[in-house]
Design a protein around this motif. Structure first.
Motif, mmCIF file in Angstrom:
data_model
loop_
_atom_site.group_PDB
_atom_site.id
_atom_site.type_symbol
_atom_site.label_atom_id
_atom_site.label_comp_id
_atom_site.label_asym_id
_atom_site.label_seq_id
_atom_site.Cartn_x
_atom_site.Cartn_y
_atom_site.Cartn_z
ATOM 1 N N THR A 68 0.855 -1.183 0.000
ATOM 2 C CA THR A 68 0.000 0.000 0.000
ATOM 3 C C THR A 68 0.893 1.235 0.000
ATOM 4 O OG1 THR A 68 -0.184 -0.043 2.406
ATOM 5 C CG2 THR A 68 -1.963 -1.072 1.168
ATOM 6 N N ILE A 69 0.348 2.313 -0.538
ATOM 7 C CA ILE A 69 1.057 3.589 -0.589
ATOM 8 C C ILE A 69 0.080 4.694 -0.226
ATOM 9 C CG2 ILE A 69 2.723 2.857 -2.356
ATOM 10 C CD1 ILE A 69 0.964 4.350 -4.429
ATOM 11 N N GLY A 70 0.605 5.878 -0.013
ATOM 12 C CA GLY A 70 -0.265 7.038 0.102
ATOM 13 C C GLY A 70 -0.575 7.462 1.515
ATOM 14 N N SER A 71 -1.768 7.878 1.682
ATOM 15 C CA SER A 71 -2.236 8.597 2.852
ATOM 16 C C SER A 71 -2.072 7.837 4.168
ATOM 17 C CB SER A 71 -3.712 8.933 2.652
ATOM 18 O OG SER A 71 -4.236 9.535 3.793
ATOM 19 N N THR A 72 -1.844 8.599 5.211
ATOM 20 C CA THR A 72 -1.780 8.032 6.553
ATOM 21 C C THR A 72 -3.159 7.582 7.039
ATOM 22 O OG1 THR A 72 -1.995 10.230 7.527
ATOM 23 C CG2 THR A 72 0.238 9.364 7.250
ATOM 24 N N THR A 73 -4.199 7.893 6.286
ATOM 25 C CA THR A 73 -5.547 7.442 6.647
ATOM 26 C C THR A 73 -5.836 6.031 6.142
ATOM 27 O OG1 THR A 73 -6.536 8.365 4.658
ATOM 28 C CG2 THR A 73 -6.443 9.793 6.603
ATOM 29 N N GLY A 74 -4.878 5.409 5.479
ATOM 30 C CA GLY A 74 -5.096 4.104 4.840
ATOM 31 C C GLY A 74 -5.695 3.049 5.747
ATOM 32 N N GLY A 75 -5.194 2.949 6.966
ATOM 33 C CA GLY A 75 -5.710 1.951 7.898
ATOM 34 C C GLY A 75 -7.160 2.200 8.254
ATOM 35 N N MET A 76 -7.502 3.453 8.490
ATOM 36 C CA MET A 76 -8.887 3.785 8.833
ATOM 37 C C MET A 76 -9.814 3.565 7.644
ATOM 38 S SD MET A 76 -10.994 4.416 11.167
ATOM 39 C CE MET A 76 -9.852 4.603 12.491
ATOM 40 N N VAL A 77 -9.325 3.807 6.435
ATOM 41 C CA VAL A 77 -10.139 3.559 5.248
ATOM 42 C C VAL A 77 -10.438 2.058 5.126
ATOM 43 C CG1 VAL A 77 -10.162 3.639 2.718
ATOM 44 C CG2 VAL A 77 -9.362 5.621 4.020
ATOM 45 N N LEU A 78 -9.443 1.222 5.353
ATOM 46 C CA LEU A 78 -9.666 -0.234 5.315
ATOM 47 C C LEU A 78 -10.674 -0.653 6.382
ATOM 48 C CD1 LEU A 78 -6.222 -2.015 4.792
ATOM 49 C CD2 LEU A 78 -8.177 -1.906 3.242
ATOM 50 N N TYR A 79 -10.488 -0.144 7.583
ATOM 51 C CA TYR A 79 -11.414 -0.455 8.668
ATOM 52 C C TYR A 79 -12.843 -0.028 8.292
ATOM 53 C CZ TYR A 79 -14.042 -0.015 12.953
ATOM 54 O OH TYR A 79 -15.033 -0.093 13.887
ATOM 55 N N THR A 80 -12.986 1.174 7.742
ATOM 56 C CA THR A 80 -14.301 1.703 7.365
ATOM 57 C C THR A 80 -14.939 0.854 6.274
ATOM 58 O OG1 THR A 80 -13.629 3.925 8.001
ATOM 59 C CG2 THR A 80 -15.524 3.750 6.518
ATOM 60 N N ALA A 81 -14.161 0.453 5.273
ATOM 61 C CA ALA A 81 -14.686 -0.407 4.205
ATOM 62 C C ALA A 81 -15.231 -1.704 4.814
ATOM 63 C CB ALA A 81 -13.606 -0.708 3.174
ATOM 64 N N CYS A 82 -14.509 -2.273 5.761
ATOM 65 C CA CYS A 82 -14.957 -3.504 6.424
ATOM 66 C C CYS A 82 -16.206 -3.252 7.268
ATOM 67 C CB CYS A 82 -13.839 -4.069 7.289
ATOM 68 S SG CYS A 82 -12.474 -4.767 6.333
ATOM 69 N N ALA A 83 -16.223 -2.151 7.997
ATOM 70 C CA ALA A 83 -17.372 -1.820 8.845
ATOM 71 C C ALA A 83 -18.635 -1.615 8.012
ATOM 72 C CB ALA A 83 -17.077 -0.573 9.682
ATOM 73 N N MET A 84 -18.460 -1.164 6.765
ATOM 74 C CA MET A 84 -19.592 -0.925 5.865
ATOM 75 C C MET A 84 -19.915 -2.149 5.012
ATOM 76 S SD MET A 84 -18.661 2.968 4.666
ATOM 77 C CE MET A 84 -20.145 3.263 3.727
ATOM 78 N N GLY A 85 -19.143 -3.232 5.161
ATOM 79 C CA GLY A 85 -19.369 -4.437 4.362
ATOM 80 C C GLY A 85 -18.937 -4.286 2.917
ATOM 81 N N LYS A 86 -17.978 -3.417 2.653
ATOM 82 C CA LYS A 86 -17.531 -3.145 1.276
ATOM 83 C C LYS A 86 -16.080 -3.568 1.044
ATOM 84 C CE LYS A 86 -20.786 0.572 0.644
ATOM 85 N NZ LYS A 86 -21.244 1.090 -0.611
ATOM 86 N N GLN A 87 -15.614 -4.539 1.821
ATOM 87 C CA GLN A 87 -14.232 -4.963 1.751
ATOM 88 C C GLN A 87 -13.990 -5.991 0.638
ATOM 89 O OE1 GLN A 87 -16.429 -5.866 4.081
ATOM 90 N NE2 GLN A 87 -16.295 -8.078 4.310
ATOM 91 N N PRO A 88 -12.725 -6.132 0.244
ATOM 92 C CA PRO A 88 -12.381 -7.247 -0.642
ATOM 93 C C PRO A 88 -12.506 -8.556 0.139
ATOM 94 C CG PRO A 88 -10.401 -6.075 0.041
ATOM 95 C CD PRO A 88 -11.568 -5.302 0.579
ATOM 96 N N ALA A 89 -12.492 -9.673 -0.564
ATOM 97 C CA ALA A 89 -12.548 -10.978 0.103
ATOM 98 C C ALA A 89 -11.297 -11.201 0.933
ATOM 99 C CB ALA A 89 -12.703 -12.096 -0.927
ATOM 100 N N CYS A 90 -10.171 -10.708 0.423
ATOM 101 C CA CYS A 90 -8.897 -10.814 1.125
ATOM 102 C C CYS A 90 -7.920 -9.831 0.480
ATOM 103 C CB CYS A 90 -8.335 -12.238 1.065
ATOM 104 S SG CYS A 90 -8.111 -12.887 -0.600
#
Length: 147
Positions: A68-90
């Motif tokens: 991964t590259i880019g923003s320091t918000t990356g971890g929170m974005v991943l968490y948010t995608a999972c919390a919203m049920g919009k995550q990749p399978a893996c």
């Protein structure tokens, strides 16, 4: 013919999904921002700088990435995608995962109902071998099968 790769388990779990491959770094914020803000049900990649993924649906896919590259918000974005049920399978990384992406994956594994195994250190051979559309299977010990 199936080929197996063994990596380090960052977030545990099992998955079976179709591969979606990027050979460039994955900018988590740029990739997810539009889909999370505007309710894109297909969660199409919004990072126009990633020609491998741009405008391709990521939800339910086995994201195969170098890093991964880019923003320091990356971890929170991943968490948010999972919390919203919009995550990749893996999420499968050829290189070691960075601490920000790891934190989001670990928080999601512990604080959401999302199932998104994350495996890193799969090696360059993994990223050279896997192609879009191949079948990916992840088992809890960090073994990734590509066919």
């Amino acid at each position: 013919m199936a080929k197996e790769f063994k990596g380090r388990v960052v977030a545990p779990g099992s998955a079976a999904a179709e591969a979606l491959v990027s050979h460039g770094g994955f900018n988590t914020l740029a990739s997810y921002q539009m889909a999370l803000m505007f309710g894109d049900k297909q969660v199409k990649c919004g990072d126009q700088n990633n020609g491998d993924l741009y405008k391709k649906p990521m939800i339910g896919k086995a994201l195969c990435l170098p890093e991964t590259i880019g923003s320091t918000t990356g971890g929170m974005v991943l968490y948010t995608a999972c919390a919203m049920g919009k995550q990749p399978a893996c999420m499968l990384f050829s290189k070691p995962i960075d601490s920000l992406a790891a934190s989001g994956a670990i928080l999601a594994a512990n604080w959401t109902d999302a199932k998104m195994p994350v495996i890193d250190n799969l090696g360059e051979e993994f990223l050279n071998y896997v192609k879009d559309g191949m079948k990916i299977t992840v088992i809890p010990d960090g073994t990734v099968t590509v066919e």
